[in-house]
Motif scaffolding. Sequence first.
Motif, PDB file in Angstrom:
ATOM      1  N   CYS A 116       0.815  -1.231   0.000  1.00 26.46           N
ATOM      2  CA  CYS A 116       0.000   0.000   0.000  1.00 26.46           C
ATOM      3  C   CYS A 116       0.841   1.272   0.000  1.00 26.46           C
ATOM      4  CB  CYS A 116      -0.933  -0.007   1.197  1.00 26.46           C
ATOM      5  SG  CYS A 116      -2.099  -1.370   1.117  1.00 26.46           S
ATOM      6  N   THR A 156     -12.884 -11.375   6.369  1.00 25.13           N
ATOM      7  CA  THR A 156     -12.012 -10.367   6.986  1.00 25.13           C
ATOM      8  C   THR A 156     -11.214  -9.571   5.954  1.00 25.13           C
ATOM      9  OG1 THR A 156     -10.092 -11.809   7.298  1.00 25.13           O
ATOM     10  CG2 THR A 156     -11.752 -11.860   9.024  1.00 25.13           C
ATOM     11  N   PHE A 224      -3.670  -2.533  11.897  1.00 25.13           N
ATOM     12  CA  PHE A 224      -4.381  -1.288  12.223  1.00 25.13           C
ATOM     13  C   PHE A 224      -3.530  -0.420  13.159  1.00 25.13           C
ATOM     14  CE2 PHE A 224      -7.304   1.505  14.288  1.00 25.13           C
ATOM     15  CZ  PHE A 224      -8.434   1.631  13.497  1.00 25.13           C
ATOM     16  N   ALA A 257      -7.240   2.803   3.707  1.00 24.42           N
ATOM     17  CA  ALA A 257      -7.337   1.400   4.139  1.00 24.42           C
ATOM     18  C   ALA A 257      -8.523   1.193   5.063  1.00 24.42           C
ATOM     19  CB  ALA A 257      -6.062   0.967   4.851  1.00 24.42           C
ATOM     20  N   ASN A 258      -8.824   2.206   5.852  1.00 24.99           N
ATOM     21  CA  ASN A 258      -9.907   2.099   6.813  1.00 24.99           C
ATOM     22  C   ASN A 258     -10.221   3.521   7.275  1.00 24.99           C
ATOM     23  OD1 ASN A 258     -11.340   1.864   9.319  1.00 24.99           O
ATOM     24  ND2 ASN A 258     -10.647  -0.267   9.453  1.00 24.99           N
ATOM     25  N   GLY A 314       1.601   0.041   4.630  1.00 31.51           N
ATOM     26  CA  GLY A 314       1.165  -1.211   4.017  1.00 31.51           C
ATOM     27  C   GLY A 314       2.023  -2.397   4.380  1.00 31.51           C
TER      28      GLY A 314
HETATM   29  O1  UT7 Z   1      -3.824  -1.246   3.507  1.00 33.46           O
HETATM   30  C1  UT7 Z   1      -2.827  -2.003   4.106  1.00 33.46           C
HETATM   31  C2  UT7 Z   1      -2.898  -1.978   5.549  1.00 33.46           C
HETATM   32  N1  UT7 Z   1      -4.149  -2.539   6.031  1.00 33.46           N
HETATM   33  C3  UT7 Z   1      -4.817  -1.902   6.957  1.00 33.46           C
HETATM   34  O2  UT7 Z   1      -4.453  -0.843   7.351  1.00 33.46           O
HETATM   35  C4  UT7 Z   1      -6.019  -2.616   7.540  1.00 33.46           C
HETATM   36  C5  UT7 Z   1      -5.950  -2.579   9.055  1.00 33.46           C
HETATM   37  N2  UT7 Z   1      -6.993  -3.307   9.740  1.00 33.46           N
HETATM   38  C6  UT7 Z   1      -8.307  -2.970   9.673  1.00 33.46           C
HETATM   39  O3  UT7 Z   1      -8.701  -2.086   8.947  1.00 33.46           O
HETATM   40  C7  UT7 Z   1      -9.259  -3.682  10.612  1.00 33.46           C
HETATM   41  O4  UT7 Z   1      -8.525  -4.417  11.556  1.00 33.46           O
HETATM   42  C8  UT7 Z   1     -10.241  -4.627   9.871  1.00 33.46           C
HETATM   43  C9  UT7 Z   1     -11.249  -3.829   9.054  1.00 33.46           C
HETATM   44  C10 UT7 Z   1      -9.495  -5.587   8.970  1.00 33.46           C
HETATM   45  C11 UT7 Z   1     -11.057  -5.435  10.895  1.00 33.46           C
HETATM   46  O5  UT7 Z   1     -11.717  -4.561  11.788  1.00 33.46           O
HETATM   47  P1  UT7 Z   1     -11.582  -4.744  13.376  1.00 33.46           P
HETATM   48  O6  UT7 Z   1     -12.407  -3.707  13.984  1.00 33.46           O
HETATM   49  O7  UT7 Z   1     -10.123  -4.765  13.709  1.00 33.46           O
HETATM   50  O8  UT7 Z   1     -12.261  -6.137  13.582  1.00 33.46           O
HETATM   51  P2  UT7 Z   1     -11.640  -7.464  14.236  1.00 33.46           P
HETATM   52  O9  UT7 Z   1     -10.701  -8.113  13.302  1.00 33.46           O
HETATM   53  O10 UT7 Z   1     -11.206  -7.190  15.631  1.00 33.46           O
HETATM   54  O11 UT7 Z   1     -12.943  -8.350  14.360  1.00 33.46           O
HETATM   55  C12 UT7 Z   1     -14.003  -8.025  15.268  1.00 33.46           C
HETATM   56  C13 UT7 Z   1     -15.097  -9.062  15.105  1.00 33.46           C
HETATM   57  C14 UT7 Z   1     -14.567 -10.487  15.129  1.00 33.46           C
HETATM   58  O12 UT7 Z   1     -15.527 -11.305  15.767  1.00 33.46           O
HETATM   59  P3  UT7 Z   1     -15.355 -11.719  17.304  1.00 33.46           P
HETATM   60  O13 UT7 Z   1     -14.046 -12.468  17.363  1.00 33.46           O
HETATM   61  O14 UT7 Z   1     -15.321 -10.434  18.065  1.00 33.46           O
HETATM   62  O15 UT7 Z   1     -16.559 -12.559  17.557  1.00 33.46           O
HETATM   63  C15 UT7 Z   1     -14.496 -10.867  13.660  1.00 33.46           C
HETATM   64  O16 UT7 Z   1     -14.649 -12.252  13.465  1.00 33.46           O
HETATM   65  O17 UT7 Z   1     -15.703  -8.881  13.817  1.00 33.46           O
HETATM   66  C16 UT7 Z   1     -15.681 -10.126  13.111  1.00 33.46           C
HETATM   67  N3  UT7 Z   1     -15.562  -9.821  11.690  1.00 33.46           N
HETATM   68  C17 UT7 Z   1     -16.629  -9.573  10.910  1.00 33.46           C
HETATM   69  N4  UT7 Z   1     -17.944  -9.535  11.188  1.00 33.46           N
HETATM   70  C18 UT7 Z   1     -18.775  -9.248  10.176  1.00 33.46           C
HETATM   71  C19 UT7 Z   1     -14.441  -9.721  10.939  1.00 33.46           C
HETATM   72  N5  UT7 Z   1     -14.762  -9.409   9.666  1.00 33.46           N
HETATM   73  C20 UT7 Z   1     -16.120  -9.324   9.639  1.00 33.46           C
HETATM   74  C21 UT7 Z   1     -17.036  -9.024   8.619  1.00 33.46           C
HETATM   75  N6  UT7 Z   1     -18.358  -8.995   8.933  1.00 33.46           N
HETATM   76  N7  UT7 Z   1     -16.664  -8.739   7.354  1.00 33.46           N
END
Ligand code: UT7
Length: 332
Positions: A116, A156, A224, A257-258, A314
Amino acid sequence: MSKIRAAITGVQGWVPDYVLTNQELENLVDTTSEWITTRTGIQERHILKGEGQGTSVIGINAVNGLLKKTNTSPEEIDLLICATVTGDMPFPDTANIIADAVGIKNAFCFDINAACSGFLYALTTGTKFVESGSHKKVIVVGADKMSSIIDYTDRTTCIIFGDGGGAVLLEPNEEYGIMDSLHHSDGVGQQYLFQKAGGSRYPPTIDTVINREHFVYQNGKPVFKAAVTGMSDVVTRIMERNNLTADDVSWLVPHQANRRIIETVSEMANFPMEKVMVNIHKYGNTTAGTIPICLWEWEPQLKKGDNLILTAFGGGFTWGAIYVKWAYDPAN
Ligand code: UT7
């Protein structure tokens, strides 16, 4: 004698027509549009469909548009760099494929892979060739067809990424242009964001395909956190060492990214959101494509002399910031 700088003298983006909405993703994986919007800010992303359509299609469309709008003939270009992690093939470089398709014959061309942060790495690299006086018209492309390495059964990652990109033209200038850049890499990040197979360590086999190892793997939380810390740090430092406060800067241009990462970085660097380019709701994360797409969309609002801070983070990890003094007024 004053220093030769590399000024951005044109920008052109391109995204494919097909729009993949959150609602469509709800039918593919266990997710909701509300979860995606709340956690990422993304509402839709564009996807390049069709057999044999690689990242070069994005680059070719962007570069053709750029040459046309800047009245530049392809023969005048003496360097083309393409930042991508989704090159058409392992080799040759996609930069060569783009150059061939648009009629660039007098340039040397190569790809840069910094995930990225790729566009920023490539922009700094192209800048050095202009600053040295050796190259006069340099094109820097940032483009990715992320849909080619996304697992549409993995909720995810599949909700985040989209396809698209853009290109800028760099030319010598004594007053405006790329004023400063600051880049970092840290291999500790390789465990959190990668595509395991397809390279020399794990060449493609039936097993790598069955085990879905040709797709992006991301452990989102550590990425993140590192993204917020890394981008806030480089934005703050590049502004400090150029004696800039947020009041002196017209636009912060962050990698998309977010939305929550963008908001946190903006807050830490004291930027009001009105001065932050955000279009993640329309395109998702297009990896090396996000920053040139932002510049292209905001081009009609950018004025000669505007100070811009670009920043990205990235896979790798890779990250950085670039201070740009915008070189031209909007076309009427
Ligand atoms: O561009 C390159 C660099 N990349 C980034 O900068 C991305 C950085 N990371 C992020 O943007 C975020 O971490 C994500 C968007 C990938 C994920 O968001 P999060 O708020 O960190 O969620 P999480 O991974 O902590 O997941 C929270 C919950 C989990 O469930 P439990 O364990 O709490 O029951 C996940 O299983 O959300 C669940 N989950 C989803 N639920 C519905 C993960 N993906 C999804 C989904 N829909 N698509």
